[in-house]
Design a protein around this motif. Structure first.
Motif, mmCIF file in Angstrom:
data_model
loop_
_atom_site.group_PDB
_atom_site.id
_atom_site.type_symbol
_atom_site.label_atom_id
_atom_site.label_comp_id
_atom_site.label_asym_id
_atom_site.label_seq_id
_atom_site.Cartn_x
_atom_site.Cartn_y
_atom_site.Cartn_z
ATOM 1 N N ARG A 207 10.307 -0.757 1.320
ATOM 2 C CA ARG A 207 9.591 -1.651 0.419
ATOM 3 C C ARG A 207 10.380 -2.945 0.212
ATOM 4 N NH1 ARG A 207 5.513 -1.227 -2.774
ATOM 5 N NH2 ARG A 207 5.407 1.016 -2.477
ATOM 6 N N LEU A 208 11.679 -2.840 0.094
ATOM 7 C CA LEU A 208 12.498 -4.049 -0.035
ATOM 8 C C LEU A 208 12.309 -4.970 1.154
ATOM 9 C CD1 LEU A 208 15.986 -3.024 -1.498
ATOM 10 C CD2 LEU A 208 14.506 -4.872 -2.299
ATOM 11 N N GLY A 209 12.213 -4.384 2.350
ATOM 12 C CA GLY A 209 11.992 -5.200 3.531
ATOM 13 C C GLY A 209 10.699 -5.987 3.448
ATOM 14 N N PHE A 210 9.617 -5.328 3.030
ATOM 15 C CA PHE A 210 8.350 -6.035 2.868
ATOM 16 C C PHE A 210 8.477 -7.142 1.823
ATOM 17 C CE2 PHE A 210 6.477 -2.206 4.820
ATOM 18 C CZ PHE A 210 5.547 -2.791 5.677
ATOM 19 N N LEU A 211 9.125 -6.823 0.705
ATOM 20 C CA LEU A 211 9.256 -7.813 -0.359
ATOM 21 C C LEU A 211 10.059 -9.027 0.104
ATOM 22 C CD1 LEU A 211 9.945 -5.465 -3.417
ATOM 23 C CD2 LEU A 211 7.864 -6.794 -2.990
ATOM 24 N N LEU A 212 11.130 -8.794 0.823
ATOM 25 C CA LEU A 212 11.953 -9.913 1.288
ATOM 26 C C LEU A 212 11.201 -10.802 2.266
ATOM 27 C CD1 LEU A 212 15.368 -8.094 1.753
ATOM 28 C CD2 LEU A 212 14.813 -9.824 0.026
ATOM 29 N N GLU A 213 10.309 -10.213 3.045
ATOM 30 C CA GLU A 213 9.559 -10.989 4.043
ATOM 31 C C GLU A 213 8.243 -11.533 3.506
ATOM 32 O OE1 GLU A 213 11.001 -11.838 6.586
ATOM 33 O OE2 GLU A 213 12.515 -10.326 7.040
ATOM 34 N N ARG A 214 7.982 -11.337 2.227
ATOM 35 C CA ARG A 214 6.741 -11.834 1.604
ATOM 36 C C ARG A 214 5.509 -11.278 2.320
ATOM 37 N NH1 ARG A 214 6.870 -16.609 -1.474
ATOM 38 N NH2 ARG A 214 4.885 -17.179 -0.529
ATOM 39 N N VAL A 215 5.525 -9.984 2.566
ATOM 40 C CA VAL A 215 4.407 -9.300 3.222
ATOM 41 C C VAL A 215 3.989 -8.134 2.340
ATOM 42 C CG1 VAL A 215 3.672 -7.977 5.242
ATOM 43 C CG2 VAL A 215 5.183 -9.958 5.531
ATOM 44 N N TRP A 216 2.694 -8.038 2.020
ATOM 45 C CA TRP A 216 2.226 -6.923 1.192
ATOM 46 C C TRP A 216 2.429 -5.601 1.930
ATOM 47 C CZ3 TRP A 216 1.727 -8.058 -3.600
ATOM 48 C CH2 TRP A 216 1.183 -9.280 -4.025
ATOM 49 N N PRO A 217 3.044 -4.616 1.296
ATOM 50 C CA PRO A 217 3.218 -3.310 1.942
ATOM 51 C C PRO A 217 1.930 -2.506 1.902
ATOM 52 C CG PRO A 217 4.172 -3.271 -0.255
ATOM 53 C CD PRO A 217 3.704 -4.681 -0.028
ATOM 54 N N PRO A 218 1.573 -1.856 3.006
ATOM 55 C CA PRO A 218 0.366 -1.027 3.014
ATOM 56 C C PRO A 218 0.648 0.331 2.394
ATOM 57 C CG PRO A 218 1.431 -0.840 5.116
ATOM 58 C CD PRO A 218 2.260 -1.813 4.298
ATOM 59 N N TYR A 219 -0.388 1.168 2.334
ATOM 60 C CA TYR A 219 -0.160 2.528 1.858
ATOM 61 C C TYR A 219 0.668 3.290 2.899
ATOM 62 C CZ TYR A 219 -4.254 4.061 4.675
ATOM 63 O OH TYR A 219 -5.154 4.330 5.681
ATOM 64 N N PRO A 220 1.270 4.436 2.519
ATOM 65 C CA PRO A 220 2.341 5.023 3.332
ATOM 66 C C PRO A 220 1.994 5.322 4.791
ATOM 67 C CG PRO A 220 2.352 6.002 1.153
ATOM 68 C CD PRO A 220 1.134 5.121 1.217
ATOM 69 N N LYS A 221 0.736 5.622 5.099
ATOM 70 C CA LYS A 221 0.408 5.974 6.482
ATOM 71 C C LYS A 221 0.816 4.889 7.463
ATOM 72 C CE LYS A 221 -3.940 5.998 7.968
ATOM 73 N NZ LYS A 221 -5.334 6.427 8.265
ATOM 74 N N TRP A 222 0.717 3.641 7.058
ATOM 75 C CA TRP A 222 0.991 2.539 7.972
ATOM 76 C C TRP A 222 2.256 1.767 7.619
ATOM 77 C CZ3 TRP A 222 -1.301 3.706 12.012
ATOM 78 C CH2 TRP A 222 -2.624 4.151 12.048
ATOM 79 N N ALA A 223 3.024 2.248 6.635
ATOM 80 C CA ALA A 223 4.208 1.492 6.206
ATOM 81 C C ALA A 223 5.234 1.366 7.335
ATOM 82 C CB ALA A 223 4.843 2.153 4.986
ATOM 83 N N GLY A 224 5.485 2.445 8.061
ATOM 84 C CA GLY A 224 6.470 2.390 9.136
ATOM 85 C C GLY A 224 6.029 1.479 10.264
ATOM 86 N N THR A 225 4.751 1.555 10.616
ATOM 87 C CA THR A 225 4.237 0.727 11.705
ATOM 88 C C THR A 225 4.366 -0.755 11.378
ATOM 89 O OG1 THR A 225 2.668 2.441 12.361
ATOM 90 C CG2 THR A 225 2.195 0.201 13.087
ATOM 91 N N LEU A 226 3.925 -1.158 10.193
ATOM 92 C CA LEU A 226 3.969 -2.573 9.839
ATOM 93 C C LEU A 226 5.384 -3.030 9.494
ATOM 94 C CD1 LEU A 226 0.646 -3.105 7.842
ATOM 95 C CD2 LEU A 226 1.140 -3.450 10.273
ATOM 96 N N PHE A 227 6.221 -2.132 8.958
ATOM 97 C CA PHE A 227 7.618 -2.495 8.727
ATOM 98 C C PHE A 227 8.291 -2.855 10.046
ATOM 99 C CE2 PHE A 227 12.127 -1.397 8.578
ATOM 100 C CZ PHE A 227 12.545 -2.128 7.479
ATOM 101 N N GLY A 228 7.972 -2.111 11.091
ATOM 102 C CA GLY A 228 8.583 -2.370 12.393
ATOM 103 C C GLY A 228 8.286 -3.743 12.948
#
Length: 341
Positions: A207-228
């Motif tokens: 979640r910190l990674g998403f916040l630092l990049e100014r990108v809304w985090p998705p629900y957990p199913k896709w968090a790893g995919t979009l974090f990558g």
């Protein structure tokens, strides 16, 4: 063909010609928004077993919603590209067309629980989940003649600066509170407990990674995919995977320390308040990793007195993980107001 490609073709070949013929005077915006993996561009063959197909979001003035819906119900063909235009979905067993017709502000309210057109207050932002924001901002827009949808999406693009600092500080606080427990549980021979804490910390660091990049985090199913796909993933993702796969608490502790340092370095790079030197330190005299006061550095940079007065919990999805609550916009709003009070 992906779901969004299908929606674009459905709009161009079928829905738009009907509106041009039957209701040419109605201002409109067409998009593929709302729920569904295709809105995030992540649908695949497996996605087609439910709630996938000829779906479209059509936004028109509130007084014309009924006219547009009725026109489509009577004029749509039975199928397009061998797919039915009318079908049930998991939340509605009725066999009907799945062009969601709504007024722009009503559609956004249905996803976020907020009257975005009137502007958002601090508590409104704290009631918002990343997934709710993505259901308005992530999908493609095919046409927006009035421009209202575009304006609403821009208002939901990201937190105001001081609220952003506030939620970042809350996430670092969460990491600070539990990071030493990876080693403490492991030292006591509780390997399962050490792994549980590691999993919780990895969730927070993602979640910190998403916040630092100014990108809304998705629900957990896709968090790893979009974090990558985030810029920070190249320096953090491997360490998070190493922490989850580690056989010993010492390896987990080391990997999490490296991940925290990489995230802190990214925080400095993007121009946010950061500490001089490393963010990690030994936890008192114990052989575990702790954090220095990075959350305090972020809070000290907040200038809005309304944000400075907030409890240090952050947004609702930072302290609630019940799916039923997080997908209930009304409940999220009530919780955000109660927490602030």
């Amino acid at each position: 063909m992906s779901g969004t490609e299908l929606a674009r073709a459905y709009w161009a070949d079928v829905v738009r010609p009907i509106l041009d013929r039957k209701l040419p005077d109605v201002p409109r915006a067409a998009a593929r928004l709302g729920s569904g993996s295709d809105v995030l561009g992540l649908d695949d063959d497996t996605s087609r077993d439910h709630d996938w197909g000829l779906r479209l979001t059509l936004l028109v003035p509130a007084g014309r919603v009924g006219d547009v819906d009725e026109a489509l119900a009577t004029a749509l063909p039975a199928s397009y590209r061998d797919l039915p235009t009318a079908f049930p979905v998991t939340w509605d067993p009725t066999v009907r067309h799945r062009v969601e017709v709504a007024a722009p502000v009503d559609f956004v309210r249905s996803r976020t629980g907020l009257d975005v057109g009137d502007g958002l207050g601090v508590t409104d932002w704290l009631s918002l989940t990343g997934q709710a924001a993505l259901e308005v901002t992530a999908g493609p827009v095919f046409e927006d003649v009035p421009g209202e949808l575009t304006t609403l999406r821009e208002r939901l693009a990201w937190y105001p600066h001081d609220v952003w600092l506030h939620v970042l500080a809350a996430e670092w606080t969460r990491v600070e509170q539990e990071l030493p427990f990876v080693g403490r549980t492991g030292q006591r021979g509780d390997d399962l407990g050490s792994r549980i804490v590691t999993g919780r910390l990895v969730t927070a660091l993602v979640r910190l990674g998403f916040l630092l990049e100014r990108v809304w985090p998705p629900y957990p199913k896709w968090a790893g995919t979009l974090f990558g796909r985030l810029p920070v993933a190249s320096s953090v993702g491997g360490e998070l995977a190493r922490a989850l796969a580690a056989a010993t608490w010492q390896e987990r502790d080391s990997a999490l320390r490296a991940a925290c340092e990489a995230l802190h370095a990214r925080q400095r790079t993007v121009g946010l308040p950061a500490l001089d030197g490393p963010v990690c330190e030994d936890f008192y005299d114990r052989p575990f990793t702790g954090l220095r006061g990075v959350a305090g550095a972020l809070r000290a940079a907040v200038t809005d007195p309304e944000v400075r007065a907030l409890p240090h919990r952050g947004g609702v999805e930072q302290w609630v993980d019940d799916v039923g609550t997080l997908t209930d916009a009304g409940a999220r709003g009530r919780l955000a107001r109660a927490a602030r009070a």
